[in-house]
Design a protein around this motif. Structure first.
Motif, short mmCIF file in Angstrom:
data_model
loop_
_atom_site.label_atom_id
_atom_site.label_comp_id
_atom_site.label_asym_id
_atom_site.label_seq_id
_atom_site.Cartn_x
_atom_site.Cartn_y
_atom_site.Cartn_z
N THR A 20 0.84 -1.21 0.00
CA THR A 20 0.00 0.00 0.00
C THR A 20 0.87 1.25 0.00
O THR A 20 0.66 2.17 -0.80
CB THR A 20 -0.95 0.01 1.23
N VAL A 62 -7.72 -4.09 -1.54
CA VAL A 62 -9.09 -3.61 -1.75
C VAL A 62 -10.08 -4.49 -1.01
O VAL A 62 -11.00 -4.00 -0.34
CB VAL A 62 -9.42 -3.56 -3.26
N GLU A 94 -13.76 5.02 -0.91
CA GLU A 94 -12.63 4.11 -0.74
C GLU A 94 -11.72 4.08 -1.97
O GLU A 94 -10.57 3.69 -1.89
CB GLU A 94 -13.11 2.69 -0.42
N PHE A 95 -12.25 4.52 -3.12
CA PHE A 95 -11.43 4.53 -4.33
C PHE A 95 -10.41 5.66 -4.33
O PHE A 95 -9.55 5.73 -5.20
CB PHE A 95 -12.31 4.56 -5.58
N TRP A 103 -5.62 2.19 -10.19
CA TRP A 103 -6.88 1.49 -10.48
C TRP A 103 -6.94 1.04 -11.94
O TRP A 103 -7.42 -0.05 -12.24
CB TRP A 103 -8.07 2.38 -10.16
#
Length: 196
Positions: A20, A62, A94-95, A103
């Motif tokens: 992350t 995710v 959350e995106f 993404w």
């Protein structure tokens, strides 16, 4: 849970935390499995014991976020449209954890690794299931019709959500607030209908 199992869980969390951080600072394309292993202080082989690819690591990040998210008390003052908007907007936020480039790379990976698509679909169905539960609650409160199964209502509401998430990710200039406003307007249309 035994000591060995606890160690595995800790190691998995350490790998995901390292990935992350690297995805956020270096970008997805510039982050390698070797870099993740170094940051997590594990061997590259250890990473492959947990995940088959960098794409699967991102999917697990995710999944953990979405699976830990709970719907909570979401019914909004006898307003079914605002209830659906509030619930799904929480997921849309959350995106923001990653830049759009990450993404895009993740979605492109679905064509390379079909099992990722299946896992992502499971996450979609988790959200739809939670929304169906909220719809059942609204039906019990006589806020929405009970002539339509709650699961069908949830799927109908999820369609503009996922469409706008994809638009937000793929369109460079689209802001998350614009996506949310468009989503809100589509949900209002679903609830208000096209009748005068």
């Amino acid at each position: 849970m035994g000591l060995q199992e606890k160690k595995k869980i800790k190691r998995r969390k350490r790998i995901l935390a390292a990935a992350t951080t690297l995805f956020q600072t270096r970008g997805y394309a510039d982050t390698t499995i070797n870099a993740i292993a170094d940051k997590a202080d594990v061997g590259v082989g250890t990473i492959y014991n947990y995940f088959s690819s960098k794409n699967e690591i991102l999917l697990n990040i995710v999944a953990d976020i979405f699976l830990e998210k709970k719907p909570g008390e979401i019914i909004h003052e006898n307003d079914p449209a605002q209830t659906a908007i509030r619930f799904l907007s929480n997921y849309m936020d959350e995106f923001l954890i990653f830049e759009k480039e990450i993404w895009r790379g993740w979605f492109a990976a679905f064509f390379q690794e079909p099992n990722l698509f299946e896992r992502a679909y499971e996450l979609d169905m988790k959200i739809v299931g939670e929304l169906a539960g909220i719809c059942e609650d609204m039906q019990a409160r006589n806020m929405i019709t009970d002539r339509v199964p709650a699961s069908d209502i949830a799927k109908l509401l999820y369609t503009p959500f996922i469409s706008l998430v994809m638009s937000y990710i793929m369109l460079e200039d689209m802001d998350i607030h614009v996506a949310k406003k468009e989503f809100e307007s589509q949900v209002m249309l679903i609830f208000r209908g096209l009748f005068p």
